[in-house]
Design an enzyme around this catalytic site. Structure first.
Site, PDB file in Angstrom:
ATOM      1  N   LYS A 251      54.902  69.907  11.081  1.00 50.10           N
ATOM      2  CA  LYS A 251      54.525  71.330  11.101  1.00 50.10           C
ATOM      3  C   LYS A 251      53.376  71.540  12.077  1.00 50.10           C
ATOM      4  O   LYS A 251      52.363  70.851  12.009  1.00 50.10           O
ATOM      5  CB  LYS A 251      54.124  71.775   9.693  1.00 50.10           C
ATOM      6  CG  LYS A 251      53.625  73.219   9.602  1.00 50.10           C
ATOM      7  CD  LYS A 251      53.170  73.542   8.179  1.00 50.10           C
ATOM      8  CE  LYS A 251      52.464  74.900   8.112  1.00 50.10           C
ATOM      9  NZ  LYS A 251      51.950  75.187   6.753  1.00 50.10           N
ATOM     10  N   LYS A 263      45.975  86.016   3.925  1.00 54.67           N
ATOM     11  CA  LYS A 263      45.375  85.145   2.917  1.00 54.67           C
ATOM     12  C   LYS A 263      44.192  85.852   2.256  1.00 54.67           C
ATOM     13  O   LYS A 263      43.381  86.480   2.938  1.00 54.67           O
ATOM     14  CB  LYS A 263      44.913  83.835   3.549  1.00 54.67           C
ATOM     15  CG  LYS A 263      46.043  82.945   4.023  1.00 54.67           C
ATOM     16  CD  LYS A 263      45.503  81.673   4.640  1.00 54.67           C
ATOM     17  CE  LYS A 263      46.642  80.807   5.146  1.00 54.67           C
ATOM     18  NZ  LYS A 263      47.465  80.253   4.059  1.00 54.67           N
ATOM     19  N   ASP A 275      46.315  73.576   9.860  1.00 51.06           N
ATOM     20  CA  ASP A 275      47.690  73.761   9.405  1.00 51.06           C
ATOM     21  C   ASP A 275      48.717  73.120  10.331  1.00 51.06           C
ATOM     22  O   ASP A 275      49.913  73.249  10.113  1.00 51.06           O
ATOM     23  CB  ASP A 275      47.987  75.254   9.222  1.00 51.06           C
ATOM     24  CG  ASP A 275      48.939  75.525   8.061  1.00 51.06           C
ATOM     25  OD1 ASP A 275      49.138  74.610   7.242  1.00 51.06           O
ATOM     26  OD2 ASP A 275      49.490  76.627   7.986  1.00 51.06           O
ATOM     27  N   ASP A 334      53.201  84.356   4.450  1.00 54.31           N
ATOM     28  CA  ASP A 334      52.329  83.184   4.371  1.00 54.31           C
ATOM     29  C   ASP A 334      53.110  81.927   3.999  1.00 54.31           C
ATOM     30  O   ASP A 334      52.541  80.834   3.999  1.00 54.31           O
ATOM     31  CB  ASP A 334      51.201  83.433   3.359  1.00 54.31           C
ATOM     32  CG  ASP A 334      50.071  82.426   3.492  1.00 54.31           C
ATOM     33  OD1 ASP A 334      49.935  81.832   4.580  1.00 54.31           O
ATOM     34  OD2 ASP A 334      49.332  82.229   2.518  1.00 54.31           O
ATOM     35  N   GLU A 336      55.176  80.454   5.883  1.00 54.41           N
ATOM     36  CA  GLU A 336      55.709  80.386   7.240  1.00 54.41           C
ATOM     37  C   GLU A 336      56.040  78.969   7.693  1.00 54.41           C
ATOM     38  O   GLU A 336      56.913  78.765   8.542  1.00 54.41           O
ATOM     39  CB  GLU A 336      54.722  81.027   8.218  1.00 54.41           C
ATOM     40  CG  GLU A 336      53.627  80.130   8.755  1.00 54.41           C
ATOM     41  CD  GLU A 336      52.685  79.564   7.693  1.00 54.41           C
ATOM     42  OE1 GLU A 336      52.108  78.495   7.926  1.00 54.41           O
ATOM     43  OE2 GLU A 336      52.509  80.204   6.632  1.00 54.41           O
ATOM     44  N   ARG A 338      57.550  76.518   6.256  1.00 53.59           N
ATOM     45  CA  ARG A 338      58.932  76.106   5.976  1.00 53.59           C
ATOM     46  C   ARG A 338      59.917  76.762   6.941  1.00 53.59           C
ATOM     47  O   ARG A 338      60.996  76.221   7.186  1.00 53.59           O
ATOM     48  CB  ARG A 338      59.270  76.427   4.512  1.00 53.59           C
ATOM     49  CG  ARG A 338      59.316  77.890   4.163  1.00 53.59           C
ATOM     50  CD  ARG A 338      59.167  78.137   2.667  1.00 53.59           C
ATOM     51  NE  ARG A 338      57.835  77.800   2.200  1.00 53.59           N
ATOM     52  CZ  ARG A 338      57.455  77.851   0.921  1.00 53.59           C
ATOM     53  NH1 ARG A 338      58.307  78.240  -0.014  1.00 53.59           N
ATOM     54  NH2 ARG A 338      56.230  77.529   0.569  1.00 53.59           N
TER      55      ARG A 338
END
Length: 483
Positions: A251, A263, A275, A334, A336, A338
């Site tokens: 990712k 968020k 992230d 949020d 996102e 996946r």
């Protein structure tokens, strides 16, 4: 000067040394006494008898350190105890402003020096950062760790350094802020790593991503003024022993605001430069494999973008058509990670892989389930593969907790208007995320790793430090090599 890990057959005199002593040692062995006077030897023996684990003796121009090996129920836990001793040792060496240290293992097994050196090396990591004062810009004093003795080979020491350089690369990428590492810059860094280590990199730009109709990656990118990238890294040595490649999917959300499902504050957005830790880990693993010339064909796929609420940002209620052709109803922007992973997992099928592993800071549910002490795993690769992964996790102390993918969890992502939705229930959120990804893994065995908790630490934790940890680099290197 960068830190270097080296090997020497013999221990020279007059240098700073570390001796690993057998568990339960109360009297200092002659082999560890070297140039110590009688009184110093007695002091060390007294400390060992008092159950001290790290004993220091200042001998004129240099220091001697004695580490008592732990009496643990398994070799894996003994090694982890030595890594943690390496962290304590680093603090002592830093205080003493030591430039070079020699490590020798006097235990019967003789391999503990590598674990101690590993903990010491990882503890010595320093992110270059952006401070401008001379003290902050100065290199660390410790610049050489030498493992001595005939029970550890020079090749093993060199291999360990290659792996740890991969961890440092992953840490550097995770620690870089978003304004220094957008999706394009991230892809460029992956390409630079390939140039240095010896793997091939291809970067797909927005036009090619659009041509491939990667609906998940394109949707997440809609709110950003900067384009997405899809990076393909391939390490394929001529002597690769696997006919079909292993594929790693990471990712690469370089910053996640949550999109229009912003968020909640405070604090939840502060660390979101991390992230992309899954993509950083994939880069670190490819780097280590290539640097050490491991005879495996491995491909890394990293879809990258930031997730922002601006411009034409995708919205809750949208229906996306993914690269695989499946449709997804967006319930929360949020969720996102996946979406971009799904496109990459479907893309992986073209390689007819032996195994696919995805790595992602995917869910808060995984963090709540196992904390920073473990990694969440699930998949379709079968019990034998997952057992091999768990064993690698025990060896590296990046331990795996397996969760089920029972069919009942498919109900969590049912949609009224599309094939699936992108957000499960409040319960078992890490599993419903895995269940979502499973829909895009048809045709090959697959393992999902959720590294949400250990990927980035807000407080120091032994040799893992603070900030980006490079978690799963050592794990996946060990796992792939063992296959």
């Amino acid at each position: 000067m960068p830190l270097h890990l080296a090997h020497a057959a013999d221990l020279p005199t007059g240098v700073t040394t570390v001796f690993i002593l057998p568990a339960g040692t109360h009297n200092l062995p002659d082999a560890a006494a070297t140039d110590l006077p009688k009184e110093a030897r007695q002091y060390v023996s007294d400390q060992l008898a008092a159950d001290a684990k790290l004993v220091t003796v200042n001998h004129f121009s240099h220091h001697h350190y004695f580490v008592a090996a732990a009496a643990k129920p398994s070799a894996d836990l003994v090694a982890e105890a030595l890594r943690r001793h390496g962290h304590q040792l680093h603090n002592a060496l830093k205080t003493a402003k030591t430039q070079e240290v020699y490590i020798q293992d006097l235990t019967e097994e003789g391999s503990g020096a590598l674990a101690l050196a590993e903990g010491l090396y990882l503890s010595a990591y320093k992110f270059a950062g952006y401070k401008t004062d001379a003290k902050s810009k100065a290199d660390p004093v410790l610049n050489r760790i030498v493992v001595t003795g005939s029970q550890v080979t020079a090749e093993a020491v060199q291999e360990l350094e290659g792996v740890l350089q991969g961890v440092f690369l992953a840490r550097d990428l995770v620690n870089a802020p978003f304004n220094k590492l957008n999706a394009t810059q991230f892809a460029d860094q992956m390409a630079a790593a390939g140039e240095e280590a010896g793997f091939h990199t291809e970067i797909l730009d927005l036009v090619r991503i659009e041509a491939l109709r990667m609906g998940g990656l394109l949707a997440v990118n809609l709110g950003s003024p900067e384009p997405p990238t899809f990076t393909i890294m391939e390490y394929k040595p001529e002597n690769a022993r696997n006919e079909k490649p292993y594929v790693l999917v990471g990712k690469g959300v370089v910053f996640d605001t949550g999109g229009l499902s912003l968020k909640p504050t405070p604090n939840s957005m502060d660390m979101m430069k991390c992230d992309m830790a899954g993509g950083a880990a994939v880069t670190g693993v490819l780097y280590a494999l290539a640097k050490n010339k491991i005879p495996l064909h491995v491909i890394g796929l990293v879809p990258a973008t930031d997730n922002r609420p601006g411009g034409m940002a995708f919205v809750p209620g949208d229906v996306l058509t993914m690269y695989s052709g499946l449709t997804v109803e967006v319930l929360n922007t949020d969720a996102e990670g996946r979406l971009i992973l799904a496109d990459a997992l479907a893309f992986a099928k073209k390689y007819h892989p032996e195994l696919v592993v995805d790595i992602a800071t995917l869910t808060g549910a995984a963090a709540r389930a196992v904390g920073k002490e473990g990694l969440v795993a699930m998949g379709t690769a079968g019990d034998e593969r997952l057992l091999q992964l768990k064993q690698a996790g025990n060896r590296t102390h990046e331990r795996i907790v397996e969760f089920p993918l029972w069919e009942e969890y498919a109900d969590h992502i049912k949609s009224d208007i599309a094939d699936i939705n992108n957000l499960g229930k409040a319960e078992a959120g890490h599993i419903s995320a895995g269940k979502f990804l499973e829909r895009f893994t048809e045709g090959y065995p697959w393992i999902h790793l959720d590294i949400a908790a250990p990927a980035y630490l807000t407080a120091p934790d032994s040799y893992r430090g603070k900030g980006g940890t490079g978690t799963s680099v050592r794990l996946l290197y060990d796992f792939l090599k063992s296959l």
